[in-house]
Design an enzyme around this catalytic site. Sequence first.
Site, PDB file in Angstrom:
ATOM      1  CG  ASP A  29      -0.388  -0.494   2.605  1.00 20.71           C
ATOM      2  OD1 ASP A  29       0.885  -0.714   2.692  1.00 20.71           O
ATOM      3  OD2 ASP A  29      -1.199  -1.139   3.417  1.00 20.71           O
TER       4      ASP A  29
ATOM      5  CG  ASP B 150      -8.830  -1.555  11.946  1.00 19.85           C
ATOM      6  OD1 ASP B 150      -7.873  -2.189  11.739  1.00 19.85           O
ATOM      7  OD2 ASP B 150      -9.238  -0.617  11.057  1.00 19.85           O
TER       8      ASP B 150
ATOM      9  CG  HIS C 138      -6.360  -2.475   8.623  1.00 19.44           C
ATOM     10  ND1 HIS C 138      -5.517  -1.367   9.227  1.00 19.44           N
ATOM     11  CD2 HIS C 138      -4.557  -2.857   8.350  1.00 19.44           C
ATOM     12  CE1 HIS C 138      -4.339  -0.563   9.734  1.00 19.44           C
ATOM     13  NE2 HIS C 138      -3.808  -1.913   9.260  1.00 19.44           N
TER      14      HIS C 138
ATOM     15  CD  GLU D 239      -8.050   0.962   8.407  1.00 12.63           C
ATOM     16  OE1 GLU D 239      -7.988  -0.823   8.870  1.00 12.63           O
ATOM     17  OE2 GLU D 239      -7.977   1.672   8.081  1.00 12.63           O
TER      18      GLU D 239
HETATM   19  C1  F6R Z   1       1.201  -1.229   5.735  1.00 10.81           C
HETATM   20  C2  F6R Z   1       0.550  -2.263   6.035  1.00 10.81           C
HETATM   21  C3  F6R Z   1      -0.544  -2.807   7.355  1.00 10.81           C
HETATM   22  C4  F6R Z   1       0.429  -2.951   8.514  1.00 10.81           C
HETATM   23  C5  F6R Z   1      -0.480  -2.683   9.604  1.00 10.81           C
HETATM   24  C6  F6R Z   1       0.323  -3.024  11.296  1.00 10.81           C
HETATM   25  O1  F6R Z   1       2.292  -1.618   4.714  1.00 10.81           O
HETATM   26  O2  F6R Z   1       0.160  -3.125   5.205  1.00 10.81           O
HETATM   27  O3  F6R Z   1      -1.341  -3.612   7.108  1.00 10.81           O
HETATM   28  O4  F6R Z   1       1.414  -3.836   8.832  1.00 10.81           O
HETATM   29  O5  F6R Z   1      -1.127  -1.428  10.034  1.00 10.81           O
HETATM   30  O6  F6R Z   1       1.381  -1.961  11.392  1.00 10.81           O
HETATM   31  P1  F6R Z   1       2.586  -2.254  12.618  1.00 10.81           P
HETATM   32  O7  F6R Z   1       3.049  -2.758  11.779  1.00 10.81           O
HETATM   33  O8  F6R Z   1       3.032  -0.633  12.372  1.00 10.81           O
HETATM   34  O9  F6R Z   1       1.718  -2.951  13.608  1.00 10.81           O
END
Ligand code: F6R
Length: 264
Positions: free
Chosen positions: A67, A136, A138, A143
Site C-alpha cells: 500500500d 482493527d 486490516h 479497513e
Molecule cells: C502496511 C500494512 C498494514 C500494517 C498494519 C500494522 O503496509 O500493510 O496492514 O501491516 O497497519 O502496522 P504496524 O506493524 O506498524 O503495527
Amino acid sequence: MQVAVFDDVTEMGAVGARRIASLFTRRPRSVLGLATGSSPLPLYDAIVSEYQAGKVSFAQAQAFCLDEYVGLPADHPEGYLNFIRRVFTDRVDFAADAVHAPAGTSSNPIAAAAEYDAQIHAAGGVDLQVLGIGSDGHIGFNEPGGSLRSRTHWGHLTLQTRKDNARFFGGDVSSVPESCLTQGLGTIMDARELLMVVNGENKAEAVAQMVEGPVSAHWPATVIQAHENAVILLDEAAASKLKLRDFYQESWETFLQYQWSHGE
Ligand code: F6R
C-alpha cells in the site's frame, strides 16, 4: 493456516527470514510482497543479516509494497516506498527499479490502482507476501467493511488506523493521510504464500478474530482463513487471546519438520 508463537520478536524475525532466504535461493526471480509499519522490522533486519552473510540475493527479484498513502509528497520519509527502501530494500541488492508501490502521488488514483494490479500480474504475481495486521483487523489498508474480493483500490483509513500510525508523524493524527492506495483482499489472496508477523497486546483481539473468528468483512484479515498457504508468526502478547494456542504450536512443529524443511 499455520500459527507459531515465539518468546521474542528477534527469533520470530529469524524464522521468517530463513523462509524468505530459502525461497529466493531456490527461485531467485521470485516476487516478494512487502508490508510496511513496525511489525516486519525484525524480519527485515534478519533478512539483511542473511544477505550480509551471503546466504541470499535479491538481484533478480522484484518487490511490490502492499500500500501507499495518498497525498504525501513523493519525497516524504513516511511514504511507504521511501520507508521500505530505507528499512529493507536499499540494505540488500534489489535493483532500484525492481521495488514498486502504488502511485500515491497520481492525479488519478483510481487509474493508478488498476495499473498496480496490472504490474503485479505482469511480474507473474506475488510468490510470498509479507503481512502485518492492524488493531482493527486490516491487512494492507483494507479497513472493515470492504469487499473480501477487492482488487487494488483507493481507500479511506479509519480513525483508529490514523491514531495507530500517528507515531510515524510526530504523534499528530492530523498529519496522517486520510486515504491510501492498497492492494485489495483479492489481490493479497492471489499471492502464492502469505507470511504474517505480529507482535504486541494491542493486536491480540485482531489476531484471535483472524484465526478463530467467523470470516467477516468486519475483521478483514479473517479472509486469510481461506488461503491455502498462510503462516502467522506471533509473539506471546499477540497470541494471548487464542483459545487453541497449544494445538497450533504442536502443529507448527510438524509443519516445520515435514514442509518448510523440505523447501515446500
Ligand atoms: C502496511 C500494512 C498494514 C500494517 C498494519 C500494522 O503496509 O500493510 O496492514 O501491516 O497497519 O502496522 P504496524 O506493524 O506498524 O503495527
